[in-house]
Design an enzyme around this catalytic site. Structure first.
Site, PDB file in Angstrom:
ATOM      1  N   ARG A  91       6.147 -12.419   2.577  1.00  0.00           N
ATOM      2  CA  ARG A  91       5.095 -11.681   3.293  1.00  0.00           C
ATOM      3  C   ARG A  91       3.843 -11.549   2.421  1.00  0.00           C
ATOM      4  O   ARG A  91       3.918 -11.182   1.261  1.00  0.00           O
ATOM      5  CB  ARG A  91       5.614 -10.297   3.670  1.00  0.00           C
ATOM      6  CG  ARG A  91       4.604  -9.424   4.441  1.00  0.00           C
ATOM      7  CD  ARG A  91       3.796  -8.552   3.530  1.00  0.00           C
ATOM      8  NE  ARG A  91       2.926  -7.619   4.262  1.00  0.00           N
ATOM      9  CZ  ARG A  91       2.028  -6.828   3.687  1.00  0.00           C
ATOM     10  NH1 ARG A  91       1.862  -6.870   2.374  1.00  0.00           N
ATOM     11  NH2 ARG A  91       1.276  -6.016   4.388  1.00  0.00           N
ATOM     12  N   VAL A  92       2.713 -11.861   3.002  1.00  0.00           N
ATOM     13  CA  VAL A  92       1.436 -11.704   2.299  1.00  0.00           C
ATOM     14  C   VAL A  92       0.566 -10.767   3.124  1.00  0.00           C
ATOM     15  O   VAL A  92       0.421 -10.946   4.336  1.00  0.00           O
ATOM     16  CB  VAL A  92       0.734 -13.071   2.117  1.00  0.00           C
ATOM     17  CG1 VAL A  92      -0.668 -12.884   1.551  1.00  0.00           C
ATOM     18  CG2 VAL A  92       1.562 -13.964   1.190  1.00  0.00           C
ATOM     19  N   GLY A  93       0.013  -9.766   2.463  1.00  0.00           N
ATOM     20  CA  GLY A  93      -0.836  -8.800   3.167  1.00  0.00           C
ATOM     21  C   GLY A  93      -2.309  -9.145   3.049  1.00  0.00           C
ATOM     22  O   GLY A  93      -2.687 -10.301   2.816  1.00  0.00           O
ATOM     23  N   ASP A  94      -3.124  -8.126   3.197  1.00  0.00           N
ATOM     24  CA  ASP A  94      -4.577  -8.331   3.154  1.00  0.00           C
ATOM     25  C   ASP A  94      -5.121  -8.484   1.739  1.00  0.00           C
ATOM     26  O   ASP A  94      -6.175  -9.080   1.533  1.00  0.00           O
ATOM     27  CB  ASP A  94      -5.283  -7.140   3.807  1.00  0.00           C
ATOM     28  CG  ASP A  94      -4.976  -5.835   3.065  1.00  0.00           C
ATOM     29  OD1 ASP A  94      -3.795  -5.584   2.741  1.00  0.00           O
ATOM     30  OD2 ASP A  94      -5.923  -5.061   2.795  1.00  0.00           O
ATOM     31  N   THR A 107      -1.612   0.229  -3.608  1.00  0.00           N
ATOM     32  CA  THR A 107      -2.402  -0.908  -4.092  1.00  0.00           C
ATOM     33  C   THR A 107      -3.401  -0.344  -5.082  1.00  0.00           C
ATOM     34  O   THR A 107      -3.613   0.866  -5.112  1.00  0.00           O
ATOM     35  CB  THR A 107      -3.125  -1.568  -2.877  1.00  0.00           C
ATOM     36  OG1 THR A 107      -2.185  -2.278  -2.106  1.00  0.00           O
ATOM     37  CG2 THR A 107      -4.225  -2.509  -3.269  1.00  0.00           C
ATOM     38  N   GLY A 148      -1.637  -3.784   5.508  1.00  0.00           N
ATOM     39  CA  GLY A 148      -2.495  -4.951   5.416  1.00  0.00           C
ATOM     40  C   GLY A 148      -2.621  -5.764   6.682  1.00  0.00           C
ATOM     41  O   GLY A 148      -3.654  -6.400   6.918  1.00  0.00           O
ATOM     42  N   THR A 175      -7.008  -0.675   1.029  1.00  0.00           N
ATOM     43  CA  THR A 175      -5.608  -0.310   0.807  1.00  0.00           C
ATOM     44  C   THR A 175      -5.056   0.278   2.093  1.00  0.00           C
ATOM     45  O   THR A 175      -5.698   1.110   2.726  1.00  0.00           O
ATOM     46  CB  THR A 175      -5.451   0.694  -0.347  1.00  0.00           C
ATOM     47  OG1 THR A 175      -4.103   1.199  -0.331  1.00  0.00           O
ATOM     48  CG2 THR A 175      -6.431   1.850  -0.272  1.00  0.00           C
ATOM     49  N   GLY A 176      -3.874  -0.166   2.476  1.00  0.00           N
ATOM     50  CA  GLY A 176      -3.285   0.318   3.722  1.00  0.00           C
ATOM     51  C   GLY A 176      -2.368  -0.738   4.284  1.00  0.00           C
ATOM     52  O   GLY A 176      -2.035  -1.707   3.591  1.00  0.00           O
TER      53      GLY A 176
HETATM   54  N1  ASP Z   1      -2.746  -3.435   1.733  1.00  0.00           N
HETATM   55  C1  ASP Z   1      -1.526  -3.657   1.003  1.00  0.00           C
HETATM   56  C2  ASP Z   1      -0.690  -4.672   1.743  1.00  0.00           C
HETATM   57  O1  ASP Z   1      -0.609  -4.602   2.947  1.00  0.00           O
HETATM   58  C3  ASP Z   1      -0.746  -2.441   0.756  1.00  0.00           C
HETATM   59  C4  ASP Z   1      -1.540  -1.239   0.325  1.00  0.00           C
HETATM   60  O2  ASP Z   1      -2.732  -1.276   0.224  1.00  0.00           O
HETATM   61  O3  ASP Z   1      -0.958  -0.198   0.081  1.00  0.00           O
HETATM   62  O4  ASP Z   1      -0.072  -5.480   1.114  1.00  0.00           O
END
Ligand code: ASP
Length: 290
Positions: free
Chosen positions: A188-191, A160, A213, A210-211
């Protein structure tokens, strides 16, 4: 005293086996440009959007041009931003067909009564705003057709981009943009596009996460950092505490944050996190590991 500071990230999916020389050089360049803007009095909101657009356009990170496709081979992108001075927010989720999701998120904030638009509605809005379209996905996206050689299938590997800044007028802002996790399900929707989860800015702190989500959503990670600061905790401790909590739940990743004094924090619990910063003393730094 008037001071400015900024920190950006190119994702916490960095692996020790990879060479990040290009990303490191690019992040430094983006911070140098952003530093001049902030030191010249530009608003934090403008600067975080410009920095994220540069990261999106580079094709070096898993956002914008560097996006990875979902399991159906489609590019559904997420982005959000928040202006700490006004506590306004804008976001797009599962947006297809546009080069800069963060530009679409800003347009949602400034030109609609809403905070988030998703899917076809987001694309129709972005088109009506005249935002730049991706005409040929296979030609545009740098990861198209390449597979994900860096990331074992079946894992929620990710990447991200994001930026958080304090401007000379004491305003905080943050922005985040992503293609999400590799091999994600359609829809799919993340954070990243969710204010409080993957982005936050108020009068106390600006944060971009980032991570994985799903974990960040479950604990309102980005807002939690700012709320801990508001309650009197130092930024470094608040930021570390949130990442430790994500780790205790089984999640991995990191975050970047700036507080209203210009302190910056960049904790992560993955192997590495691509990041670069400008301190209130005017020093620029770039790091991926440790
Ligand atoms: N946080 C992002 C998600 O889950 C992915 C990422 O930060 O690498 O969509």
């Amino acid at each position: 005293m008037k001071r400015c500071a900024l920190i950006l990230h190119g994702g916490a999916g960095a692996r020790r086996s990879q060479d990040y020389a290009r990303e490191t050089a690019h992040m430094r360049q983006v911070v140098e440009v952003a530093a001049k803007r902030l030191q010249g009095g530009a608003p934090a909101l403008d600067v975080v959007v410009e920095a994220v657009q540069a990261l999106e356009a580079s094709g070096l990170y898993v956002a914008g041009r560097g996006a990875s496709p979902n399991l159906d081979g489609r590019y559904e992108l997420d982005a959000s931003l928040m202006d700490g001075a006004t506590e306004r927010a804008g976001a797009v989720a599962a947006l297809e067909g546009f080069k800069s999701p963060i530009a679409a998120a800003r347009a949602v904030m400034e030109r609609t009564p809403h905070v988030m638009l998703a899917g076809d509605g987001a694309a129709a809005f972005a088109g009506a705003q005249g935002l730049e379209r991706v005409k040929d996905a296979e030609a545009w996206f740098t990861r198209a057709g390449k597979g994900e050689d860096n990331h074992p299938p079946g894992t929620l590997a990710h990447g991200t981009v994001g930026c958080a800044a304090l401007d000379l007028d004491g305003r905080l802002a943050a922005a985040t943009s992503t293609a999400g996790v590799f091999g994600k399900m359609p829809g799919r929707v993340g954070d990243s596009p969710i204010p409080a989860a993957g982005v936050w800015a108020d009068g106390h702190a600006a944060v971009s996460c980032t991570g994985q989500g799903e974990y960040y959503i479950r604990i309102a990670a980005a807002a939690r950092v700012a709320w801990r600061v508001e309650a009197g905790e130092a930024l470094a401790s608040a930021a570390r505490g949130v990442i430790d909590r994500i780790g205790a739940m089984g999640g991995d990743g990191g975050l970047i944050a700036v507080d209203r004094h210009g302190n910056i924090a960049d904790p992560y619990n993955s192997q590495g996190m691509k990041r670069a910063w400008l301190t209130t003393d005017g020093e620029i730094g770039v790091r991926v590991f440790d």
